[in-house]
Enzyme design. Structure first.
Site, PDB file in Angstrom:
ATOM      1  N   ARG A  40      -5.151  21.002 -28.373  1.00  0.00           N
ATOM      2  CA  ARG A  40      -6.370  21.516 -27.736  1.00  0.00           C
ATOM      3  C   ARG A  40      -6.075  22.587 -26.691  1.00  0.00           C
ATOM      4  O   ARG A  40      -6.877  23.505 -26.503  1.00  0.00           O
ATOM      5  CB  ARG A  40      -7.146  20.374 -27.101  1.00  0.00           C
ATOM      6  CG  ARG A  40      -7.799  19.523 -28.166  1.00  0.00           C
ATOM      7  CD  ARG A  40      -8.546  18.378 -27.558  1.00  0.00           C
ATOM      8  NE  ARG A  40      -9.365  17.733 -28.563  1.00  0.00           N
ATOM      9  CZ  ARG A  40      -9.861  16.512 -28.446  1.00  0.00           C
ATOM     10  NH1 ARG A  40      -9.624  15.820 -27.354  1.00  0.00           N
ATOM     11  NH2 ARG A  40     -10.598  15.992 -29.394  1.00  0.00           N
ATOM     12  N   LYS A  49     -19.187   3.440 -42.998  1.00  0.00           N
ATOM     13  CA  LYS A  49     -20.577   2.964 -43.061  1.00  0.00           C
ATOM     14  C   LYS A  49     -21.598   4.001 -43.504  1.00  0.00           C
ATOM     15  O   LYS A  49     -21.499   5.174 -43.159  1.00  0.00           O
ATOM     16  CB  LYS A  49     -20.982   2.468 -41.668  1.00  0.00           C
ATOM     17  CG  LYS A  49     -20.253   1.209 -41.284  1.00  0.00           C
ATOM     18  CD  LYS A  49     -20.724   0.749 -39.930  1.00  0.00           C
ATOM     19  CE  LYS A  49     -20.130  -0.600 -39.572  1.00  0.00           C
ATOM     20  NZ  LYS A  49     -20.489  -0.972 -38.207  1.00  0.00           N
ATOM     21  N   GLY A  66     -13.435  13.037 -37.614  1.00  0.00           N
ATOM     22  CA  GLY A  66     -12.211  12.339 -37.217  1.00  0.00           C
ATOM     23  C   GLY A  66     -11.248  11.952 -38.312  1.00  0.00           C
ATOM     24  O   GLY A  66     -10.135  12.484 -38.385  1.00  0.00           O
ATOM     25  N   GLY A  76     -17.734  14.738 -33.175  1.00  0.00           N
ATOM     26  CA  GLY A  76     -19.163  14.423 -33.072  1.00  0.00           C
ATOM     27  C   GLY A  76     -20.046  15.660 -33.106  1.00  0.00           C
ATOM     28  O   GLY A  76     -21.121  15.660 -33.714  1.00  0.00           O
TER      29      GLY A  76
HETATM   30  P1  AMP Z   1     -15.747   6.703 -40.484  1.00  0.00           P
HETATM   31  O1  AMP Z   1     -15.323   6.704 -39.048  1.00  0.00           O
HETATM   32  O2  AMP Z   1     -17.116   6.162 -40.725  1.00  0.00           O
HETATM   33  O3  AMP Z   1     -15.500   8.014 -41.158  1.00  0.00           O
HETATM   34  O4  AMP Z   1     -14.804   5.623 -41.198  1.00  0.00           O
HETATM   35  C1  AMP Z   1     -13.428   5.778 -41.334  1.00  0.00           C
HETATM   36  C2  AMP Z   1     -12.834   4.436 -41.592  1.00  0.00           C
HETATM   37  O5  AMP Z   1     -13.385   3.889 -42.783  1.00  0.00           O
HETATM   38  C3  AMP Z   1     -11.343   4.459 -41.810  1.00  0.00           C
HETATM   39  O6  AMP Z   1     -10.703   3.817 -40.741  1.00  0.00           O
HETATM   40  C4  AMP Z   1     -11.140   3.688 -43.112  1.00  0.00           C
HETATM   41  O7  AMP Z   1     -10.099   2.751 -43.052  1.00  0.00           O
HETATM   42  C5  AMP Z   1     -12.462   2.974 -43.284  1.00  0.00           C
HETATM   43  N1  AMP Z   1     -12.725   2.650 -44.695  1.00  0.00           N
HETATM   44  C6  AMP Z   1     -12.688   3.467 -45.744  1.00  0.00           C
HETATM   45  N2  AMP Z   1     -12.917   2.801 -46.897  1.00  0.00           N
HETATM   46  C7  AMP Z   1     -13.086   1.509 -46.554  1.00  0.00           C
HETATM   47  C8  AMP Z   1     -13.339   0.317 -47.295  1.00  0.00           C
HETATM   48  N3  AMP Z   1     -13.440   0.349 -48.626  1.00  0.00           N
HETATM   49  N4  AMP Z   1     -13.462  -0.842 -46.628  1.00  0.00           N
HETATM   50  C9  AMP Z   1     -13.343  -0.852 -45.280  1.00  0.00           C
HETATM   51  N5  AMP Z   1     -13.098   0.224 -44.517  1.00  0.00           N
HETATM   52  C10 AMP Z   1     -12.982   1.403 -45.144  1.00  0.00           C
END
Ligand code: AMP
Length: 403
Positions: A35, A198, A354, A377
């Site tokens: 950064r 999610k 991220g 974000g």
């Molecule tokens: P996000 O911050 O919403 O982009 O989520 C990223 C996180 O989602 C990472 O740490 C991954 O390990 C997790 N992730 C991806 N696929 C899965 C899955 N099938 N089950 C649980 N966690 C997951």
């Protein structure tokens, strides 16, 4: 609108908002100076023109009072080295002593102010605090895209005190250009790949993308909510019961708008959320009870790669599986490789958010895609179609902001 390239900083004091929120170890050494390096072109341009620089930033999450471990003084040696100039440091970002130091600055000199977040007024967006900051400089430069989605004093409010002299730094300008490249007359087909944990975190993005993309690929943990919505058996996979309706709406909206929606057909499953758990592959809608999906399967990998490789423009946000575990990273790696190969064939690719940035760095592919956004974000909110206050404050007409 003024730009960093055309603005002449000669004999001007430039008040520059940067993002020096770098990780420090226990001994307060900087463990990743990306950064700081990112801000150097903007700072050097000002100095080269014959201006002086007053730098403002936040570091960490102090509780609105000074704390040594969050002091920006720890950044001084590294910044001095990178700039090739001895950087002066002010123990506060406002107040009489700071004003004396900024008034004394000569062309070519650099003053780093103490952490803005030692004052509660920064995150509250206080106008009087912003006015005090503004009194230090003649021109305001915002080069901190990562905080552009916050209406803080130094990122947004301060701009109103520079109606004719406010502009984006190089970092911020390139983040904005890279995102608008993707949505203004993109080379088609435009494919968005969304993954991660999610549905709830990505729904606003999905809704906004629905009017823009040709292909929407969904992977990662969020895919299982879609499979459940379609009546599949997902065992103990991650699911958001309260988003099943949302998933059905997405499927419906894609049909209506002619967006091709790609949801995994097979999956890697494990009998525990653990890298060393037993692993096998199965159809994604036939996951046995007690097993959970942690990655996309080989058939899905092939299909996703084919769509990606024939795309003209690509946006990637979120891993396809639990890529932090070596046994469940394959799908994410295949997607990353497909993006690289599409880029080599002339596609424009933007990787942001991220965990996809972490993934692209893990595979050393950052320089093989068109742009890696560090905006986090802010980038996600921009893609959701939200107006970022820090961007608006620079672009806004003079008449509108002077009350
Ligand atoms: P996000 O911050 O919403 O982009 O989520 C990223 C996180 O989602 C990472 O740490 C991954 O390990 C997790 N992730 C991806 N696929 C899965 C899955 N099938 N089950 C649980 N966690 C997951």
């Amino acid at each position: 609108m003024q730009t960093i390239e055309t603005y002449n900083f000669k004999n001007k004091k430039a008040l520059v908002r940067v993002d020096f929120n770098v990780p420090l170890d226990e001994q307060l050494n900087i463990t990743d100076d990306t950064r700081i390096k990112a801000a150097i072109p903007t700072l050097k341009k000002i100095l080269k023109d014959g201006g002086s620089v007053i730098i403002m930033s936040h570091l960490g999450r102090p509780k609105n009072i000074p704390e040594d471990k969050f002091s920006l003084k720890h950044i001084v040696p590294s910044l001095s080295k990178l700039l090739g100039v001895e950087v002066k440091f002010s123990n506060d970002c406002i107040g009489a002593a700071t004003k004396v130091m900024s008034d004394a600055l000569k062309p070519g000199e650099v003053l780093l102010l103490e952490n803005l977040r030692f004052h509660a007024e920064e995150t509250k967006g206080s106008v009087s605090f912003a006015k005090e900051l503004a009194s230090l400089g003649d021109v305001y430069v915002n080069d901190a895209f990562g905080t552009a989605h916050r209406a803080h004093a130094s990122t947004t409010i301060v701009a109103q005190f520079f109606p004719h002299d406010k502009l984006f730094g190089y970092c911020m300008a390139s983040e904005l250009t890279s995102i608008s490249n993707l949505f203004t007359n993109p080379k088609r087909p435009l494919t968005a790949i969304l993954g991660g944990a999610k549905v709830s975190g990505k729904i606003a993005i999905i809704e906004n993308l629905m009017d823009k993309v040709d292909n929407l690929i969904i992977g990662g943990g969020m895919a299982y909510t879609f499979i459940k919505a379609k009546g599949g058996n997902i065992g103990s996979s991650l699911v958001e019961e309260d988003k099943i309706e949302t998933a059905l709406n997405v499927i419906e909206a894609a049909k209506k708008k002619g967006v091709k929606l790609y949801i995994p057909t097979d999956t890697a499953i494990a009998d525990a959320f653990n890298n060393d758990a037993n692993k096998k592959f199965c159809a994604i809608n036939e996951i046995p009870s007690g097993w959970l999906g942690l990655d996309i399967g080989p058939e899905t990998e092939k299909e996703f790669a084919k769509v990606i490789e024939s795309s003209g423009s690509i946006l990637w946000n979120g891993p396809m599986g639990v890529f932090e575990m070596s046994n469940f990273e394959h799908g994410t790696k295949v997607v990353a490789d497909a993006i690289v190969s599409a880029t080599a064939k002339g596609a424009y690719s933007l990787v942001g958010g991220g965990d996809s940035v972490a993934a692209i760095n893990k595979y050393n592919l950052a320089d093989k895609v068109s742009y890696v956004s560090t905006g986090g974000g802010a980038m996600l909110e921009y893609i959701e179609g939200k107006e970022l206050p820090g961007v608006k404050a620079i672009q806004e007409d003079v008449e509108k902001i002077i009350k």
